[in-house]
Enzyme design. Sequence first.
Site, PDB file in Angstrom:
ATOM      1  N   GLU A   2       0.886  -1.182   0.000  1.00 52.79           N
ATOM      2  CA  GLU A   2       0.000   0.000   0.000  1.00 52.79           C
ATOM      3  C   GLU A   2       0.914   1.219   0.000  1.00 52.79           C
ATOM      4  O   GLU A   2       1.470   1.582   1.038  1.00 52.79           O
ATOM      5  CB  GLU A   2      -0.889  -0.021   1.246  1.00 52.79           C
ATOM      6  CG  GLU A   2      -1.876  -1.168   1.285  1.00 52.79           C
ATOM      7  CD  GLU A   2      -2.994  -1.035   0.277  1.00 52.79           C
ATOM      8  OE1 GLU A   2      -3.281   0.100  -0.161  1.00 52.79           O
ATOM      9  OE2 GLU A   2      -3.572  -2.063  -0.099  1.00 52.79           O
ATOM     10  N   CYS A  47      -2.530   9.152   1.959  1.00 51.78           N
ATOM     11  CA  CYS A  47      -1.953   8.603   0.723  1.00 51.78           C
ATOM     12  C   CYS A  47      -2.824   8.853  -0.502  1.00 51.78           C
ATOM     13  O   CYS A  47      -2.323   9.044  -1.598  1.00 51.78           O
ATOM     14  CB  CYS A  47      -1.712   7.113   0.894  1.00 51.78           C
ATOM     15  SG  CYS A  47      -3.175   6.236   1.464  1.00 51.78           S
ATOM     16  N   GLU A  74      -6.357  -4.063   0.374  1.00 49.68           N
ATOM     17  CA  GLU A  74      -6.777  -4.177   1.761  1.00 49.68           C
ATOM     18  C   GLU A  74      -8.281  -3.954   1.797  1.00 49.68           C
ATOM     19  O   GLU A  74      -8.845  -3.287   0.929  1.00 49.68           O
ATOM     20  CB  GLU A  74      -6.067  -3.139   2.633  1.00 49.68           C
ATOM     21  CG  GLU A  74      -4.630  -3.552   2.887  1.00 49.68           C
ATOM     22  CD  GLU A  74      -3.896  -2.728   3.933  1.00 49.68           C
ATOM     23  OE1 GLU A  74      -4.195  -1.532   4.080  1.00 49.68           O
ATOM     24  OE2 GLU A  74      -3.003  -3.309   4.574  1.00 49.68           O
TER      25      GLU A  74
END
Length: 484
Positions: A245, A279, A458
Amino acid sequence: MLIKNFIHGQYLDNHSAETFKVINPATNQVVYEVEVADTAIQKAAIESAQQGFEKWSAFSAVERSRILLKAVALLRERNDELAKIEVIDTGKPFQEAVAVDIVTGADSIEFFAGLAPSIQGNQQDVDGDFYYTRREPLGVCAGIGAWNYPLQIACWKSAPALACGNSMIFKPSEETPLGANKLAEIYIEAGVPAGVFNVVHGDGKVGSWLSHHPDVAKVSFTGEVGTGKKVMAAAATTLKDVTMELGGKSPLIVFEDADIEQAVSAAMLGNFYTQGEICTNGTRVFVHSSIHHKFIEQLKERTEKNIIMGDPMNEETNFGALISKKHHDLVMGYIKKGLDQGATLLTGGKAASPQSAPHGNFVEPTVFINCTDDMDIVKEEIFGPVMSVLTFEDEEEVIQRANSTGFGLAAGVFTLNIQRAHRVIHQMQAGICWINAYGASPAQMPVGGYKQSGIGRENGMETLNHYTQVKSIYVGMNPLESPF
Ligand code: NAP
């Protein structure tokens, strides 16, 4: 206060006596020291996780589910005290942490606890014989976290891992170590056996040890692209499974028919929430030239009027301090580059020293206009409150410019034309997309990056496949034919 590694259900002293300091980003005062996971701790962590795996993977899925749901209840019960820990470690506003960080972590554990009993294989007849498949856990998994959502990241990684019957050794960022320890305590209190969730502390060296270790079956990593590449290379030495990630530089496209007020809200959320340290942030805001003036007028007014910077513990503060002095200086360096390369400041641009937290790492919410695609502020992930506004003329052009990056984490589109919304979003090279929304990430929705922003996902049902492996079992019902 001295924080220790959490191994096999308890805090364990290290032998080296090596420690590191954790600093509150809003005060720049040391809040506690943390013992580094030395070789003795590392050895204990692996042995314990192996024992934990043996025990936990033998539990029925329903038993695992019931225990994980107890952990969810404990997380929710302790929401406010855990939120305070996150504020002290990260510098983010309490009003965010109390509403989002623990809640979304608990949601993910609840989601995967619910799915655990439905993990299944299949069966197929083949000429009188048949085969069936089982979805089995991987073994000892490692989680390595970033500092922006420490407890949430620990939950998002451990939830699917544990629901599928794996054990996990988790290394939080050395800047934000406490939340993971609290989660480990909660798992034990809920009835998760010792060794199923261990926490080791330290910097990249501890992360590197985990990524190389031959007895670790998988690494799930959250962090920068560059670190992700190192972790993946380390994992390759023993062919571990990886989830990555990573970072982004996501486009948010605002068409001429968009609801401008909503689009400005999205741009502000997607650049200033968690003081810009997210992010998926939509840091490249492409606005159709015909509405550019209206858009930036409202953006400037609302940014200057509605953002309350200050001591993150104050309930009215909605904009906190950056994680460290080093990161603060890096963000300020990007602002300088933006100016040097010819962008115009619409608002912000300065380091700040609010009265309620004068020594914190604050940077004003900053908006640049007159940006061009080749500027560093437009190309590189800043991970701070710096928005670049760009203009465009037509759909084809903006799609091409939006995709012209090595990142592919997220993208957003604002338009009231339903066909255009889907047509454009289908062409975005990004794993997490929003139409007339930005940032929402419910546990049910798989999230992860395209291109260099990541591998694997995820959350969402999808993730069960990343924490299990398929065993195929062929069953002979006919006499075995053999030429020998
Ligand atoms: P980072 O510097 O890459 O660090 C991430 C983690 O990796 C930390 O725990 C770090 O330890 C550890 N680490 C450092 N070197 C390592 C190595 N050689 N081997 C193994 N582990 C190592 O990232 P960060 O600054 O903490 O976080 C910010 C970045 O995370 C941004 O790029 C952001 O976009 C990304 N992020 C992505 C997502 C997503 O879901 N896609 C979510 C959040 C953040 P220490 O920090 O203790 O040294």
